[in-house]
Write a protein that holds these residues in place. Structure first.
Motif, PDB file in Angstrom:
ATOM      1  N   LYS A  52       0.849  -1.190   0.000  1.00 38.36           N
ATOM      2  CA  LYS A  52       0.000   0.000   0.000  1.00 38.36           C
ATOM      3  C   LYS A  52       0.888   1.244   0.000  1.00 38.36           C
ATOM      4  CE  LYS A  52      -3.306   2.617   2.802  1.00 38.36           C
ATOM      5  NZ  LYS A  52      -4.072   2.666   4.078  1.00 38.36           N
ATOM      6  N   VAL A  53       1.983   1.151   0.764  1.00 36.86           N
ATOM      7  CA  VAL A  53       2.967   2.231   0.886  1.00 36.86           C
ATOM      8  C   VAL A  53       4.346   1.630   0.694  1.00 36.86           C
ATOM      9  CG1 VAL A  53       4.023   3.867   2.496  1.00 36.86           C
ATOM     10  CG2 VAL A  53       1.546   3.626   2.426  1.00 36.86           C
ATOM     11  N   LEU A  54       5.214   2.337  -0.024  1.00 34.76           N
ATOM     12  CA  LEU A  54       6.591   1.889  -0.217  1.00 34.76           C
ATOM     13  C   LEU A  54       7.539   2.885   0.446  1.00 34.76           C
ATOM     14  CD1 LEU A  54       8.592  -0.123  -1.641  1.00 34.76           C
ATOM     15  CD2 LEU A  54       8.730   1.579  -3.470  1.00 34.76           C
ATOM     16  N   ARG A  73       0.987   3.591  -5.956  1.00 32.58           N
ATOM     17  CA  ARG A  73       1.286   3.433  -4.535  1.00 32.58           C
ATOM     18  C   ARG A  73       1.907   4.715  -3.968  1.00 32.58           C
ATOM     19  NH1 ARG A  73      -1.714  -0.355  -6.087  1.00 32.58           N
ATOM     20  NH2 ARG A  73      -1.088  -2.516  -5.774  1.00 32.58           N
ATOM     21  N   LYS A  74       1.699   4.933  -2.694  1.00 36.17           N
ATOM     22  CA  LYS A  74       2.325   6.049  -2.004  1.00 36.17           C
ATOM     23  C   LYS A  74       3.788   5.710  -1.753  1.00 36.17           C
ATOM     24  CE  LYS A  74       2.198   9.919   0.525  1.00 36.17           C
ATOM     25  NZ  LYS A  74       1.679  11.221   0.090  1.00 36.17           N
ATOM     26  N   ILE A  75       4.693   6.650  -2.062  1.00 40.78           N
ATOM     27  CA  ILE A  75       6.120   6.424  -1.881  1.00 40.78           C
ATOM     28  C   ILE A  75       6.676   7.421  -0.877  1.00 40.78           C
ATOM     29  CG2 ILE A  75       8.390   6.366  -2.988  1.00 40.78           C
ATOM     30  CD1 ILE A  75       6.947   5.762  -5.633  1.00 40.78           C
ATOM     31  N   PHE A  76       7.370   6.900   0.126  1.00 41.30           N
ATOM     32  CA  PHE A  76       8.124   7.731   1.056  1.00 41.30           C
ATOM     33  C   PHE A  76       9.613   7.517   0.766  1.00 41.30           C
ATOM     34  CE2 PHE A  76       4.161   7.497   3.386  1.00 41.30           C
ATOM     35  CZ  PHE A  76       4.081   8.737   4.010  1.00 41.30           C
ATOM     36  N   SER A  77      10.372   8.594   0.732  1.00 38.98           N
ATOM     37  CA  SER A  77      11.798   8.511   0.447  1.00 38.98           C
ATOM     38  C   SER A  77      12.591   9.158   1.577  1.00 38.98           C
ATOM     39  CB  SER A  77      12.109   9.220  -0.880  1.00 38.98           C
ATOM     40  OG  SER A  77      13.468   9.094  -1.213  1.00 38.98           O
ATOM     41  N   ASN A 123       0.360   7.479   9.825  1.00 35.07           N
ATOM     42  CA  ASN A 123      -0.863   8.165   9.409  1.00 35.07           C
ATOM     43  C   ASN A 123      -1.323   7.652   8.046  1.00 35.07           C
ATOM     44  OD1 ASN A 123      -1.006   9.754  11.704  1.00 35.07           O
ATOM     45  ND2 ASN A 123       0.141  11.445  10.801  1.00 35.07           N
ATOM     46  N   GLU A 124      -0.384   7.468   7.133  1.00 39.78           N
ATOM     47  CA  GLU A 124      -0.720   6.989   5.796  1.00 39.78           C
ATOM     48  C   GLU A 124      -1.283   5.575   5.838  1.00 39.78           C
ATOM     49  OE1 GLU A 124      -1.347   7.508   1.868  1.00 39.78           O
ATOM     50  OE2 GLU A 124      -0.459   9.029   3.174  1.00 39.78           O
ATOM     51  N   MET A 125      -0.799   4.772   6.773  1.00 40.46           N
ATOM     52  CA  MET A 125      -1.260   3.391   6.909  1.00 40.46           C
ATOM     53  C   MET A 125      -2.516   3.291   7.769  1.00 40.46           C
ATOM     54  SD  MET A 125       0.846   1.615   5.065  1.00 40.46           S
ATOM     55  CE  MET A 125       0.387  -0.041   5.526  1.00 40.46           C
TER      56      MET A 125
END
Length: 285
Positions: free
Chosen positions: A151-153, A176-180, A212-214
């Motif tokens: 769901k989130v990477l 998908r939502k990506i956090f870097s 929060n995103e999850m």
């Protein structure tokens, strides 16, 4: 190879809407969880993970303890291995996506981790049948599955031409939502993550963003530290390790602690610098 019954074949799990180019089935060892579209957290990064990257993951999983997320990664040395290890210690289910058949432990140094993932309620999965060896072209195919199941990477560290960047490409393609995780602009292993941030990925600054995103409510997660039962288990483990240096199976047998529970206690003790593991064998620090 793992000497066991052939891997099970299951229908590729639902992962939040139709995604083209994915296999219809997966080979599975262990227990494939459900709910990837709500609980799938993909974590990728450099094989040469830095102390900074390890710190990012250690802090994240401290806050993810007992959240029942499904942590998806690629089982490779470095970031992948740390993600699986910390997930087990945090009580999360973890799924390892392989670039080879499920019966092949690749890298071979992760044999004990393989066992712990399967015995800890997670799974080792692949689109390749048993006996299929990893090849250069199987890694990008593996990476698209990691992206699809997430769901989130979270991309921890990545060079510009790395497999992690390929995973991020597929994650973007699949919506998908990506956090870097931002890093040193002069370090190659941060060049990819910095590029992702510059191109629109959300800059990862704290576990709270990802939680929060999850959809994780921090007030509902447990933060009470170790319990009396945990202390008793740690004492039993230390007593055994003072006398001998067993592998995971022997330690479980000697202490009477079930595999899934032992996974969690071991990682917590390693984080506390009470014990360490080398070559699948455990020692007192």
């Amino acid at each position: 190879m793992i000497n066991a019954a052939p891997s099970d074949i299951v229908v590729f799990p639902s992962c939040g809407g139709p995604v083209k180019g994915l296999p219809e089935n997966l080979y599975v060892r262990g227990t494939l969880p459900t709910g990837f579209s709500e609980k799938g957290l993909g974590i990728v990064g450099s094989r040469r993970i830095s102390p900074y990257g390890i710190r990012v993951l250690r802090e994240l999983f401290y806050f993810l303890k007992d959240t029942e997320l499904i942590v998806v990664s690629g089982f490779t040395a470095g970031t992948d291995s740390y993600a699986h290890e910390f997930a087990l210690g945090a009580g999360c289910i973890t799924v390892a996506v392989m670039p080879c058949g499920c019966d092949i432990v690749h890298p071979s140094t992760n044999k004990e981790l393989y066992k712990r993932i399967v015995r800890g309620g997670g799974a080792v999965v692949s689109e390749f049948e048993d006996g299929f060896k990893p090849r250069k072209w199987t890694y990008p195919k593996r990476n698209r599955i990691i992206a699809a199941l997430s769901k989130v990477l979270l991309v921890v560290e990545a060079s510009l031409n790395s497999g992690s960047m390929i995973t991020a490409y597929f994650a973007s393609k699949y919506g998908r939502k990506i956090f870097s995780v931002p890093g040193d602009i002069y370090t190659e292993r941060s060049a990819g993550t910095n590029k992702l941030a510059a191109e629109g990925a959300e800059i990862y600054l704290s576990p709270g963003q990802l939680m929060n995103e999850m959809g994780i409510n921090k007030e509902e997660t447990r933060r009470n530290g170790t319990t009396a039962a945990d202390d008793d288990r740690e004492s039993r483990i230390l007593s055994v390790l003072k006398e001998k240096s067993p592998d995971f199976d022997d330690l479980s047998s000697e202490t009477g602690i079930p595999g899934p529970v032992l996974n969690k206690i071991i990682v917590e003790m390693m984080l506390k610098n009470l014990i360490f593991e080398k070559g699948g064998v455990y020692y007192v620090l």
